[in-house]
Design a protein around this motif. Sequence first.
Motif, PDB file in Angstrom:
ATOM      1  N   SER A 165     -46.086 -41.823  46.365  1.00  0.00           N
ATOM      2  CA  SER A 165     -46.213 -43.024  47.188  1.00  0.00           C
ATOM      3  C   SER A 165     -45.078 -43.196  48.192  1.00  0.00           C
ATOM      4  CB  SER A 165     -46.269 -44.259  46.290  1.00  0.00           C
ATOM      5  OG  SER A 165     -45.071 -44.381  45.537  1.00  0.00           O
ATOM      6  N   PHE A 166     -44.048 -42.347  48.128  1.00  0.00           N
ATOM      7  CA  PHE A 166     -42.848 -42.558  48.933  1.00  0.00           C
ATOM      8  C   PHE A 166     -43.166 -42.587  50.427  1.00  0.00           C
ATOM      9  CE2 PHE A 166     -39.118 -40.831  51.221  1.00  0.00           C
ATOM     10  CZ  PHE A 166     -38.193 -41.804  50.906  1.00  0.00           C
ATOM     11  N   GLU A 167     -43.924 -41.619  50.897  1.00  0.00           N
ATOM     12  CA  GLU A 167     -44.190 -41.565  52.337  1.00  0.00           C
ATOM     13  C   GLU A 167     -44.956 -42.798  52.803  1.00  0.00           C
ATOM     14  OE1 GLU A 167     -45.506 -38.461  55.838  1.00  0.00           O
ATOM     15  OE2 GLU A 167     -45.676 -37.863  53.738  1.00  0.00           O
ATOM     16  N   LYS A 168     -45.863 -43.284  51.988  1.00  0.00           N
ATOM     17  CA  LYS A 168     -46.606 -44.492  52.340  1.00  0.00           C
ATOM     18  C   LYS A 168     -45.658 -45.682  52.473  1.00  0.00           C
ATOM     19  CE  LYS A 168     -50.456 -47.383  50.731  1.00  0.00           C
ATOM     20  NZ  LYS A 168     -51.465 -47.560  49.655  1.00  0.00           N
ATOM     21  N   THR A 169     -44.668 -45.762  51.582  1.00  0.00           N
ATOM     22  CA  THR A 169     -43.696 -46.848  51.635  1.00  0.00           C
ATOM     23  C   THR A 169     -42.832 -46.741  52.887  1.00  0.00           C
ATOM     24  OG1 THR A 169     -43.661 -46.840  49.219  1.00  0.00           O
ATOM     25  CG2 THR A 169     -41.904 -48.039  50.327  1.00  0.00           C
ATOM     26  N   VAL A 174     -41.597 -48.381  58.638  1.00  0.00           N
ATOM     27  CA  VAL A 174     -41.590 -48.011  60.055  1.00  0.00           C
ATOM     28  C   VAL A 174     -42.555 -48.893  60.836  1.00  0.00           C
ATOM     29  CG1 VAL A 174     -42.141 -46.171  61.686  1.00  0.00           C
ATOM     30  CG2 VAL A 174     -40.866 -45.649  59.584  1.00  0.00           C
ATOM     31  N   LYS A 175     -43.745 -49.089  60.292  1.00  0.00           N
ATOM     32  CA  LYS A 175     -44.761 -49.911  60.966  1.00  0.00           C
ATOM     33  C   LYS A 175     -44.260 -51.325  61.214  1.00  0.00           C
ATOM     34  CE  LYS A 175     -49.443 -51.753  60.344  1.00  0.00           C
ATOM     35  NZ  LYS A 175     -50.628 -51.793  59.445  1.00  0.00           N
ATOM     36  N   HIS A 176     -43.493 -51.867  60.260  1.00  0.00           N
ATOM     37  CA  HIS A 176     -43.009 -53.238  60.383  1.00  0.00           C
ATOM     38  C   HIS A 176     -41.580 -53.308  60.914  1.00  0.00           C
ATOM     39  CE1 HIS A 176     -46.444 -53.691  57.616  1.00  0.00           C
ATOM     40  NE2 HIS A 176     -46.538 -54.894  58.139  1.00  0.00           N
ATOM     41  N   ASN A 177     -41.078 -52.189  61.422  1.00  0.00           N
ATOM     42  CA  ASN A 177     -39.755 -52.135  62.049  1.00  0.00           C
ATOM     43  C   ASN A 177     -38.654 -52.610  61.087  1.00  0.00           C
ATOM     44  OD1 ASN A 177     -38.146 -51.410  64.256  1.00  0.00           O
ATOM     45  ND2 ASN A 177     -38.065 -53.517  64.999  1.00  0.00           N
ATOM     46  N   ARG A 215     -38.549 -37.169  59.022  1.00  0.00           N
ATOM     47  CA  ARG A 215     -39.492 -37.434  60.101  1.00  0.00           C
ATOM     48  C   ARG A 215     -39.144 -38.663  60.934  1.00  0.00           C
ATOM     49  NH1 ARG A 215     -43.928 -37.138  57.026  1.00  0.00           N
ATOM     50  NH2 ARG A 215     -43.758 -34.861  57.154  1.00  0.00           N
ATOM     51  N   TYR A 216     -38.456 -39.623  60.335  1.00  0.00           N
ATOM     52  CA  TYR A 216     -38.279 -40.908  61.016  1.00  0.00           C
ATOM     53  C   TYR A 216     -36.801 -41.241  61.221  1.00  0.00           C
ATOM     54  CZ  TYR A 216     -43.131 -41.550  59.523  1.00  0.00           C
ATOM     55  OH  TYR A 216     -44.479 -41.400  59.301  1.00  0.00           O
ATOM     56  N   PRO A 217     -36.437 -41.761  62.399  1.00  0.00           N
ATOM     57  CA  PRO A 217     -35.056 -42.189  62.627  1.00  0.00           C
ATOM     58  C   PRO A 217     -34.775 -43.591  62.113  1.00  0.00           C
ATOM     59  CG  PRO A 217     -36.327 -42.468  64.638  1.00  0.00           C
ATOM     60  CD  PRO A 217     -37.257 -41.837  63.634  1.00  0.00           C
ATOM     61  N   HIS A 218     -35.804 -44.308  61.619  1.00  0.00           N
ATOM     62  CA  HIS A 218     -35.617 -45.693  61.185  1.00  0.00           C
ATOM     63  C   HIS A 218     -34.774 -45.787  59.916  1.00  0.00           C
ATOM     64  CE1 HIS A 218     -39.232 -45.517  63.618  1.00  0.00           C
ATOM     65  NE2 HIS A 218     -39.128 -46.807  63.849  1.00  0.00           N
ATOM     66  N   GLY A 219     -34.823 -44.758  59.094  1.00  0.00           N
ATOM     67  CA  GLY A 219     -34.062 -44.779  57.854  1.00  0.00           C
ATOM     68  C   GLY A 219     -32.601 -44.463  58.100  1.00  0.00           C
ATOM     69  N   TYR A 220     -31.748 -45.045  57.279  1.00  0.00           N
ATOM     70  CA  TYR A 220     -30.327 -44.733  57.352  1.00  0.00           C
ATOM     71  C   TYR A 220     -30.152 -43.243  57.082  1.00  0.00           C
ATOM     72  CZ  TYR A 220     -25.337 -45.152  56.146  1.00  0.00           C
ATOM     73  OH  TYR A 220     -23.968 -45.011  56.088  1.00  0.00           O
ATOM     74  N   SER A 351     -30.519 -23.693  58.073  1.00  0.00           N
ATOM     75  CA  SER A 351     -31.746 -24.242  57.493  1.00  0.00           C
ATOM     76  C   SER A 351     -32.878 -24.219  58.513  1.00  0.00           C
ATOM     77  CB  SER A 351     -31.517 -25.681  57.035  1.00  0.00           C
ATOM     78  OG  SER A 351     -32.744 -26.317  56.740  1.00  0.00           O
ATOM     79  N   GLU A 352     -34.079 -23.990  58.046  1.00  0.00           N
ATOM     80  CA  GLU A 352     -35.258 -24.067  58.909  1.00  0.00           C
ATOM     81  C   GLU A 352     -35.476 -25.482  59.432  1.00  0.00           C
ATOM     82  OE1 GLU A 352     -39.109 -23.890  56.804  1.00  0.00           O
ATOM     83  OE2 GLU A 352     -37.915 -23.868  54.941  1.00  0.00           O
ATOM     84  N   HIS A 353     -34.811 -26.478  58.825  1.00  0.00           N
ATOM     85  CA  HIS A 353     -34.994 -27.867  59.220  1.00  0.00           C
ATOM     86  C   HIS A 353     -33.906 -28.368  60.171  1.00  0.00           C
ATOM     87  CE1 HIS A 353     -38.056 -27.928  56.169  1.00  0.00           C
ATOM     88  NE2 HIS A 353     -37.181 -27.718  55.199  1.00  0.00           N
ATOM     89  N   GLU A 354     -32.983 -27.503  60.590  1.00  0.00           N
ATOM     90  CA  GLU A 354     -31.874 -27.980  61.414  1.00  0.00           C
ATOM     91  C   GLU A 354     -32.350 -28.514  62.759  1.00  0.00           C
ATOM     92  OE1 GLU A 354     -28.248 -26.027  63.856  1.00  0.00           O
ATOM     93  OE2 GLU A 354     -28.052 -25.791  61.668  1.00  0.00           O
ATOM     94  N   ALA A 355     -33.248 -27.818  63.430  1.00  0.00           N
ATOM     95  CA  ALA A 355     -33.704 -28.264  64.749  1.00  0.00           C
ATOM     96  C   ALA A 355     -34.381 -29.632  64.663  1.00  0.00           C
ATOM     97  CB  ALA A 355     -34.655 -27.235  65.354  1.00  0.00           C
ATOM     98  N   GLU A 356     -35.212 -29.816  63.628  1.00  0.00           N
ATOM     99  CA  GLU A 356     -35.870 -31.108  63.452  1.00  0.00           C
ATOM    100  C   GLU A 356     -34.852 -32.199  63.150  1.00  0.00           C
ATOM    101  OE1 GLU A 356     -39.481 -32.995  60.732  1.00  0.00           O
ATOM    102  OE2 GLU A 356     -38.240 -31.375  59.920  1.00  0.00           O
ATOM    103  N   THR A 357     -33.880 -31.903  62.286  1.00  0.00           N
ATOM    104  CA  THR A 357     -32.844 -32.879  61.959  1.00  0.00           C
ATOM    105  C   THR A 357     -32.046 -33.262  63.194  1.00  0.00           C
ATOM    106  OG1 THR A 357     -32.666 -31.920  59.743  1.00  0.00           O
ATOM    107  CG2 THR A 357     -30.876 -33.354  60.458  1.00  0.00           C
ATOM    108  N   ASN A 358     -31.688 -32.283  64.010  1.00  0.00           N
ATOM    109  CA  ASN A 358     -30.949 -32.570  65.243  1.00  0.00           C
ATOM    110  C   ASN A 358     -31.746 -33.494  66.158  1.00  0.00           C
ATOM    111  OD1 ASN A 358     -28.948 -30.895  64.302  1.00  0.00           O
ATOM    112  ND2 ASN A 358     -29.331 -29.241  65.753  1.00  0.00           N
TER     113      ASN A 358
END
Length: 399
Positions: A165-169, A174-177, A215-220, A351-358
């Motif tokens: 359920s984490f991604e849904k939360t 994100v939807k509610h800013n 995926r989202y910049p909204h999280g700390y 990491s394969e995720h570095e470009a996305e993280t940047n």
Amino acid sequence: MRYQFQVVYFEATRRCNLRCPMCMTGSNDPRKIRRSAREELTLEEIRDRIMLPARRLGIHTMGWSGGEFLLRKDALQLLRLTVELGFKCSVLSNCKRLTRERLEKIRDVTQGRARIVVGLNAVDEENRWSRDNGSDRTLRVLRDCAELGLGQHVVITIGKYNTGSFEKTVEFCVKHNIAYNRSPLVPRGSGSGCFEGMGFDRNDLERHFHPALRRYPHGYVSYTPYFLSPELHAQVSGDVRNNTVPQNPSIGCWVGSWLTINSEGDVSVCPVLLDALSGGNVRAKPIDELVESSPFFAEITDRSRLKGRCGRCRYQYTCGGCRAMAFYHCGDYMEEDPTCFFDPVDRSTVSEHEAETNRVFKQYLLVARAAGAYKPPARGPLEGAPSAAGRLYGKRAGG
């Protein structure tokens, strides 16, 4: 050594008005509650031993928690003092006492500058398994905060119970800013009996939690593993560090950016480590003197001393691994983080995720700057001059 921390998280009371299976304090233990009621810091001690000295450590935010902070009779006085001293103000609550009338009082005493922080481990009822189980009170409080102009923040405590359920939360936030961060389930307080069966592992982190966090910049962005290029952070931050922990903005493990204090005055480096690790008590020394003189703070904020995979990782400084997971799983807060799914050969392993993280980090900078958590350096690193991160990695900034 001179330190510059950013946040003080103060568990100002152990008293609580809920009995919940995942409470992160010892507030449901009657013996601890009775002892704490006798030993709690007074308002004057909090002001003189924590709040005033905290300004000399660069602290910009005071977070008030418990137990249930609002059970303190002087709670509103402390919130008023927080804003009068120029701190940003966060109130962490289980929501049981957060009626609309009380929220209005908090808004008034803080001049509308308070942020309400609540736990919401899942937006769907069946996966909550926590302090918000069986109640929509948390969602109602968030709606009231939006209507009253109070800031909102959600803490999602992650474990095996909310992998699905984490991604849904996160998407709800994100939807509610609504800003959010994840916090790991740990064997602390009433959660001690749940950790072995409900704590997440590296597979849970890789498959369920980490993709949504990336995926989202909204999280700390202070979560692990955090695959940010150390060269990129050095460029945008002006090489601001606390010992070796990158700041401006803070990233990776919370340790090195936060100071946490319990109701009796013991000081640590992370809310979930507060019962286990202490660098001293503010009744012995004001918090700034305590931190400056403590070998504990010198060691745990020096990421060059990390061990195992964390010690040979390209992201040793911009991530640092979760020191709480290292401690609770390995018994050593400088050991590698066993919940991390990255297996570097050495510091050349990217990491394969570095470009996305940047990419997401650059988006986050806009949010952090607007919130006052990031200040662009007056001028960038001198052309061709090695930055601190560059020296650590044997490279030049931007390489």
